[in-house]
Enzyme design. Sequence first.
Site, PDB file in Angstrom:
ATOM      1  N   ASP A 136       0.824  -1.210   0.000  1.00 39.99           N
ATOM      2  CA  ASP A 136       0.000   0.000   0.000  1.00 39.99           C
ATOM      3  C   ASP A 136       0.861   1.264   0.000  1.00 39.99           C
ATOM      4  O   ASP A 136       0.383   2.345   0.348  1.00 39.99           O
ATOM      5  CB  ASP A 136      -0.908   0.023   1.241  1.00 39.99           C
ATOM      6  CG  ASP A 136      -2.229  -0.705   1.007  1.00 39.99           C
ATOM      7  OD1 ASP A 136      -2.442  -1.195  -0.117  1.00 39.99           O
ATOM      8  OD2 ASP A 136      -3.038  -0.792   1.948  1.00 39.99           O
ATOM      9  N   ASP A 195       4.047  -8.886   9.589  1.00 41.39           N
ATOM     10  CA  ASP A 195       4.260  -7.468   9.313  1.00 41.39           C
ATOM     11  C   ASP A 195       5.622  -7.286   8.653  1.00 41.39           C
ATOM     12  O   ASP A 195       6.475  -8.184   8.680  1.00 41.39           O
ATOM     13  CB  ASP A 195       4.175  -6.650  10.602  1.00 41.39           C
ATOM     14  CG  ASP A 195       2.734  -6.415  11.035  1.00 41.39           C
ATOM     15  OD1 ASP A 195       1.821  -6.710  10.234  1.00 41.39           O
ATOM     16  OD2 ASP A 195       2.522  -5.951  12.172  1.00 41.39           O
ATOM     17  N   ASP A 197       8.371  -5.894   9.287  1.00 43.03           N
ATOM     18  CA  ASP A 197       9.651  -5.998  10.000  1.00 43.03           C
ATOM     19  C   ASP A 197       9.850  -7.363  10.645  1.00 43.03           C
ATOM     20  O   ASP A 197      10.798  -7.556  11.407  1.00 43.03           O
ATOM     21  CB  ASP A 197       9.750  -4.903  11.067  1.00 43.03           C
ATOM     22  CG  ASP A 197       8.624  -4.983  12.088  1.00 43.03           C
ATOM     23  OD1 ASP A 197       7.469  -5.184  11.660  1.00 43.03           O
ATOM     24  OD2 ASP A 197       8.879  -4.842  13.296  1.00 43.03           O
ATOM     25  N   ASP A 289      -6.877  -7.036  14.098  1.00 48.28           N
ATOM     26  CA  ASP A 289      -6.437  -8.358  14.535  1.00 48.28           C
ATOM     27  C   ASP A 289      -7.224  -8.842  15.749  1.00 48.28           C
ATOM     28  O   ASP A 289      -7.691  -9.977  15.798  1.00 48.28           O
ATOM     29  CB  ASP A 289      -4.935  -8.342  14.836  1.00 48.28           C
ATOM     30  CG  ASP A 289      -4.501  -7.101  15.617  1.00 48.28           C
ATOM     31  OD1 ASP A 289      -5.375  -6.376  16.134  1.00 48.28           O
ATOM     32  OD2 ASP A 289      -3.288  -6.860  15.711  1.00 48.28           O
TER      33      ASP A 289
END
Length: 531
Positions: A136, A195, A197, A289
């Site tokens: 995105d 995610d 990282d 989540d």
Amino acid sequence: MGRTAPNLISESVQTDAESSIVGQLVDFWFQIRAPIVAPVVQLMVNLCLVMVIMMFVERVYMCVVIVLVKLFRRKPEKRYKFVSIKDDVELANSAYPMVLVQIPMYNEREVYQLSIGAACGLSWPSDRIIVQVLDDSTDISTKELVQMECQRWASKGINIKYEVRDNRNGYKAGALKEGLKRSYVKECEYVAIFDADFQPDPEFLWRTVPFLMHNPELALVQARWKFVNSDECLMTRMQEMSLYYHFSVEQEVGSSTYAFFGFNGTAGVWRISAINEAGGWKDRTTVEDMDLAVRAGLKGWRFVYLNDLKVKNELPSTFKAFRYQQHRWSCGPANLFRKILPDILNNKKVGAWKKFHMIYAFFIVRKIVAHIVTFVFYCFVIPTTVLVPEVHLPRWGAIYMPSVITILNAVCTIRSLHLIVFWILFENVMSLHRTKATLIGLLDLNRVNEWVVTEKLGDALKSKFIKLGKKTRMKFGERLHVLELMAGLYIFFCAVYDFNFGHNHFYIYLFLQAAAFFIMGFGYIGTFVPS
């Protein structure tokens, strides 16, 4: 040159007037303190004591449960069937379920290579895994870099898909939802989410997928986080202490007792059919989540947490990034509680005990009370009591119970026990923002859906300092945080008052807490990356 008589008279009159005003204010304070202020402060003390007791009981309960779990060795492999996948000559790779790996990204220039590389390095038959990068990014150059990285891995034979949208509707939830709509996803049974990282070890799927294969009642397998930069600065060490309690105790207890806990948004594997049955990803809050986890739990699905499976990731090391993250993590759950409470109460699939756990323990105590009482009691009510000696503040509520709560939290990170005083002061300062965010979420106010992606630095800090050759200073105005400074001034005033007129010696704590507010208020916390 000497002052004239008229000037002396004028200054004398002015001084007398000022003294008179101050005297009137002091007299007014003494007149209203006992009959008006004291009852209000006493009521606040009593309410805070109730919240302290709630937290104390919750912490002790979880401590007892975690001790029993460790004592009886109730590992996930003993509670659920776990059989390693073995090669089948006849079935070949078809014995392995199709797994989708989703990596949502937004301008992740510093870490995109790490996460994509780790996902593409997962040990699993190449024809039974699809890596889906959901980009995105609004920065064109970053977008091009991510796309090139995907093409590079595709040239090596990795089944990797680069997906983009023409909008950011729903933020992360919207990206994950759109990703599941792709036609090739219909072949997949499970989806692993990381995610940008996060760097899973190659055996991650071998450790998680078998739980879902052999236990049809399981919807989610959640792994633990391992922080690669916890020693970067004092702020990251403080975060490690807070989060280790969450993983070592809260997640473990939830998994062992109710088979329910909040999905951490990453480092987990979901059964796709469970996601669909729960209603899919929703963007009504900033904790998509947790929203999905609660809805799946209300459908009767069970979750399992693997404490010994760790996935490397990065903690926010700048104060700005950490504040934004904490706003989202505090505001989102409170807002979700407001919106999902009727669904919990009206649910017919789960029992009353699990409903009670969701409402009282999971939401009220951990997501609301914990934030509010930390700031209101320790940073406002206790300082205020030194100004109103008529108020009774029992030591068991102000000192003993909080000490036990603190020790039970901090003991999960043995290596940082010597930092416990710094951690207490740090958490109290951060409770200011968490309380504000919690109230915003509960009342559905402005900023309730504010989504600021947590900045990941990767090697940015190191490389920029090497390039510059010396540390660059941040502009003074960029460091100032008014709310912290105001809170620090009030606590400092109360400390001075207690030092001169008090009898409880609270000034020792108050001076330290005021100093913490000032240090963080002036921005001397975390790291700073030169632009």
